[in-house]
Design an enzyme around this catalytic site. Sequence first.
Site, mmCIF file in Angstrom:
data_model
loop_
_atom_site.group_PDB
_atom_site.id
_atom_site.type_symbol
_atom_site.label_atom_id
_atom_site.label_comp_id
_atom_site.label_asym_id
_atom_site.label_seq_id
_atom_site.Cartn_x
_atom_site.Cartn_y
_atom_site.Cartn_z
ATOM 1 C CG ASN A 12 -1.883 0.933 1.207
ATOM 2 O OD1 ASN A 12 -1.790 2.041 0.444
ATOM 3 N ND2 ASN A 12 -2.853 1.141 2.183
ATOM 4 N NE ARG A 94 -6.242 1.805 -0.236
ATOM 5 C CZ ARG A 94 -6.261 3.136 0.339
ATOM 6 N NH1 ARG A 94 -5.082 3.309 0.948
ATOM 7 N NH2 ARG A 94 -7.384 3.759 0.491
ATOM 8 C CG HIS A 183 -12.860 4.296 2.292
ATOM 9 N ND1 HIS A 183 -13.561 5.439 2.726
ATOM 10 C CD2 HIS A 183 -11.576 4.718 2.718
ATOM 11 C CE1 HIS A 183 -12.802 6.584 3.211
ATOM 12 N NE2 HIS A 183 -11.659 5.842 3.052
ATOM 13 N NE ARG A 244 -9.939 13.332 2.919
ATOM 14 C CZ ARG A 244 -9.876 12.051 2.772
ATOM 15 N NH1 ARG A 244 -10.712 11.567 1.974
ATOM 16 N NH2 ARG A 244 -9.116 11.469 3.134
ATOM 17 C CD GLU A 389 -8.720 -0.295 3.489
ATOM 18 O OE1 GLU A 389 -8.037 0.088 4.579
ATOM 19 O OE2 GLU A 389 -9.062 0.355 2.679
#
Length: 401
Positions: A12, A94, A183, A244, A389
């Site tokens: 990742n 990823r 995601h 955010r 993940e």
Amino acid sequence: MTANALINLILNCGSSSLKYKVFESGTENCLTSGIIERIGAPDAVITHNALNGNAVDRTSGEVKNHSAAISAVLARLLGKGGFKKRQIKTVGHRVVHGGKYSAPMVVDDEVKNYLKEVTFELAPLHNPFNFEGIVAAEKNLPGVPNVAVFDTAFHQTIPDFAYMYALPYRYYTKYLVRKYGFHGTSHQCVALRAAKMLKKPLSKTKLVTCHLGNGASLAAVRGGKCEDTSMGYTPLEGVMMGTRCGDVDPAAVLHIMMSEELSMHDMDTILNKQSGLLGVSGISNDLRDIIKAAEDGNERAALAFTMYCYRIKKYIGSYITLLNGADAIVFTAGVGENSPAVRAEVLKNLENIGIITDPVLNRAMVSGREGKISAASSPVKVFVIATDEELMISRLADKMT
Ligand code: AMP
């Protein structure tokens, strides 16, 4: 595991970090993991969790780029008493943005060209670094297949009426402006797990999955397929996040830009890095700090906390409507897995739509614990599930090679 068992290396790659995990192929057995931080700086830090959970090895030194980072990872994995190069069956990556891809792809020239030509523009802050990881793996492990697993792929089942923006259609055809969602690997991972917890085939489940980390998104998942998600063209849309803003009236953005004579870059920084929990509270992007400050009487921290939970609740309501009811709500990622306070606030007063939380179970479900936090009488179940993940990427990459 036998000395010659095949393994999957999962990478990742971020802008200045590389996280990795190694799984025994065909199993869920994580053999080792680690992270390299501050790639490009003279004082990069390599944290390698040695085989079988033995001592953690922490080293500091220069790691010039992603290729050097992968060499450093391989030096640790393939060192004395470690794995053999020939054991590496596949490298799973990823990749944040997959553009048109709705499934993982074995990387070849065509995939690389598409990623470069289309997705760098769609995800300039992520995809170039994910891509660097692929190139570095190809260079360091010639002959080993690389599989790209995309955060957006799980959301490619969203129908057009949900992914289109009500902008002139030409911006969709010209610039591919539409909802993509992010995601996805995490939403897919917890949806699979939730079906097991419900003891139902995935194809018969209706779920609202809430990935609440520093970035946060929700998804409406029917029969294992995503029907809508809160993030959009970029990971800025949707619920409020650490830094955010989430959903905001675009006219407000234009007004601020005009009033303060801000450049696009300035405004982008404000929306992505100075908004959310940090922007409203003025304290931190970390929910632990916000909760603590709110408990100490800080009103803006309390406001930020309430806004954060309120917005999640609105999305849950809208997704339950889309699905015409849900079997379960799932909480995952840093906040979802560890914050009983957020879960309690989000799920408060939902008895009339069939969601009843058990406060004792909710408080107990922290630090990687998984399970049900809804009361026995709750028609809709609520689960806390630890996302993984990398495991999901390993499973998907394994299947492809
Ligand atoms: P992630 O992006 O999934 O690693 O999640 C990181 C975020 O999880 C942090 O920024 C924190 O806001 C949040 N977090 C982690 N632990 C806790 C906790 N015990 N309570 C509240 N928030 C937490």
